[in-house]
Write a protein that holds these residues in place. Structure first.
Motif, PDB file in Angstrom:
ATOM      1  N   ARG A 167       0.839  -1.207   0.000  1.00  0.00           N
ATOM      2  CA  ARG A 167       0.000   0.000   0.000  1.00  0.00           C
ATOM      3  C   ARG A 167       0.872   1.254   0.000  1.00  0.00           C
ATOM      4  NH1 ARG A 167      -3.722  -2.519   3.376  1.00  0.00           N
ATOM      5  NH2 ARG A 167      -2.704  -1.742   5.227  1.00  0.00           N
ATOM      6  N   LYS A 168       1.904   1.245   0.844  1.00  0.00           N
ATOM      7  CA  LYS A 168       2.766   2.429   0.976  1.00  0.00           C
ATOM      8  C   LYS A 168       3.591   2.666  -0.277  1.00  0.00           C
ATOM      9  CE  LYS A 168       3.760   2.956   5.900  1.00  0.00           C
ATOM     10  NZ  LYS A 168       4.765   2.672   6.930  1.00  0.00           N
ATOM     11  N   ASN A 169       4.132   1.585  -0.835  1.00  0.00           N
ATOM     12  CA  ASN A 169       5.110   1.736  -1.923  1.00  0.00           C
ATOM     13  C   ASN A 169       4.536   1.540  -3.315  1.00  0.00           C
ATOM     14  OD1 ASN A 169       7.789   1.995  -0.378  1.00  0.00           O
ATOM     15  ND2 ASN A 169       6.724   0.299   0.602  1.00  0.00           N
ATOM     16  N   ASN A 170       3.277   1.163  -3.371  1.00  0.00           N
ATOM     17  CA  ASN A 170       2.635   0.970  -4.666  1.00  0.00           C
ATOM     18  C   ASN A 170       3.447   0.038  -5.573  1.00  0.00           C
ATOM     19  OD1 ASN A 170       0.365   1.449  -6.033  1.00  0.00           O
ATOM     20  ND2 ASN A 170       0.944   3.474  -6.815  1.00  0.00           N
ATOM     21  N   ALA A 171       4.065  -0.962  -4.971  1.00  0.00           N
ATOM     22  CA  ALA A 171       4.914  -1.882  -5.737  1.00  0.00           C
ATOM     23  C   ALA A 171       4.075  -3.024  -6.311  1.00  0.00           C
ATOM     24  CB  ALA A 171       5.982  -2.451  -4.822  1.00  0.00           C
ATOM     25  N   ASN A 172       4.614  -3.675  -7.335  1.00  0.00           N
ATOM     26  CA  ASN A 172       3.919  -4.811  -7.941  1.00  0.00           C
ATOM     27  C   ASN A 172       4.020  -6.033  -7.038  1.00  0.00           C
ATOM     28  OD1 ASN A 172       3.324  -3.350 -10.174  1.00  0.00           O
ATOM     29  ND2 ASN A 172       4.384  -4.689 -11.615  1.00  0.00           N
ATOM     30  N   ARG A 173       2.909  -6.740  -6.922  1.00  0.00           N
ATOM     31  CA  ARG A 173       2.926  -7.967  -6.128  1.00  0.00           C
ATOM     32  C   ARG A 173       3.698  -9.045  -6.882  1.00  0.00           C
ATOM     33  NH1 ARG A 173      -0.108  -8.550  -1.737  1.00  0.00           N
ATOM     34  NH2 ARG A 173      -1.446  -6.796  -1.266  1.00  0.00           N
ATOM     35  N   ILE A 174       4.317  -9.929  -6.117  1.00  0.00           N
ATOM     36  CA  ILE A 174       5.044 -11.037  -6.730  1.00  0.00           C
ATOM     37  C   ILE A 174       4.463 -12.343  -6.212  1.00  0.00           C
ATOM     38  CG2 ILE A 174       7.281 -12.228  -6.757  1.00  0.00           C
ATOM     39  CD1 ILE A 174       8.534  -9.433  -6.918  1.00  0.00           C
TER      40      ILE A 174
END
Lengths: 86, 200
Positions: B106-113
């Motif tokens: 949520r904080k980093n808006n990174a792609n899930r793996i």
């Protein structure tokens, strides 16, 4: 739709690599810092330094107000009245 | 629609513990409640599994190390609130890790793996499709990408990590029955996605 990257059959990190990050002493230190009562923590060590700055500002303002009040207290209220009483 | 878990006999629950192990673990938890320094046994036992759990979802060693450290710190701070609910202590740790990972995304808006083995995909293909085919893996991956993050996480816990419904429920924060219902609904959804879009 979710942004997902799939890692298929990608091996996990080797144990040595994982164990490099294992540090129970560090964890205990963090635990002691996190659970230390607030009154035992020096003000400047607060995670949020703003709190420290705000407290300093409040103390400074209070000091200035007290100083001004004291000076006003020393000054005669009205010199004309003082002369009449003499 | 009702699904049966196929290959049930060959399916091994990697996270199952017998009563003796659970009792021993509860003693370790009680010791840690009384004296936080005793938490080292639990830390030693579960560090690797929690690290791997996080690494498989973030794909980054440093991030995994940070989140793992945060998980154990939160566990240690809150261990007095821990209550045995019929699942291993690790399920509680995995729940903290699960929440921390979600917070990280949520904080980093990174792609899930999603890390998985090909055999895991074959299992879910068998669950959803009538017949296996050559392109099943690619189609299934495309279909999985159409699920929302809650759905994909449930599938990940149940099929890719082979956890029991009780554990899935404990980790996600829902009841065992609710976990079952949700997983079957997701399987239904996957089947519909594959039917509507055969190229998927």
């Amino acid at each position: 739709m979710t942004d997902i990257n799939f890692n298929i059959d990608k091996p996990d990190l080797p144990d040595e690599q994982i164990n490099k990050h294992k540090d129970f002493k560090k964890l205990m230190h963090k635990y002691q810092t996190a659970t230390k009562p607030l009154y035992k923590t020096p003000l400047y060590r607060y995670k949020n330094k703003r709190v420290f700055i705000i407290i300093l500002l409040i103390l400074l303002i209070m000091f200035i107000i007290i100083e001004v009040m004291e000076k006003k207290g020393e000054q005669p209220i009205n010199p004309a009245i003082e002369e009449q009483t003499k | 629609m009702h699904y049966k878990i196929k290959n049930n006999k060959t399916q091994v629950n990697l996270h199952h513990k017998n009563d003796t192990a659970l009792k021993r673990e509860m003693q370790q938890v009680e010791a840690a409640k009384a004296n936080p320094a005793q938490f080292d046994v639990l830390y030693e036992n579960y560090f690797k599994s929690i690290f791997v759990f996080i690494y498989r979802r973030t794909g980054n060693e440093e991030v995994s190390a940070d989140i793992t450290s945060q998980v154990f710190l939160k566990a240690l701070i809150n261990i007095k609130k821990y209550e045995f609910k019929g699942v291993p202590f690790s399920a509680w740790l995995f729940r903290i890790a699960f929440n921390e990972i979600n917070m990280y995304f949520r904080k980093n808006n990174a792609n899930r793996i999603i890390s998985l083995e090909q055999s895991n995909i074959n299992q879910i293909v068998q669950e959803v499709q009538e017949e296996d085919n050559v392109q099943a893996l690619e189609r299934m991956i495309a279909a999985l990408k159409q699920l929302d993050s809650d759905g994909i996480q449930l599938i990940e816990l149940r099929f890719f990590e082979k956890r029991s419904f009780a554990e899935v429920g404990q980790i996600v924060g829902i009841t065992e029955n609710n976990a079952k219902v949700k997983v079957y609904r997701i399987l239904d959804k996957l089947k519909k996605i594959l039917q509507v879009n055969p190229k998927c």
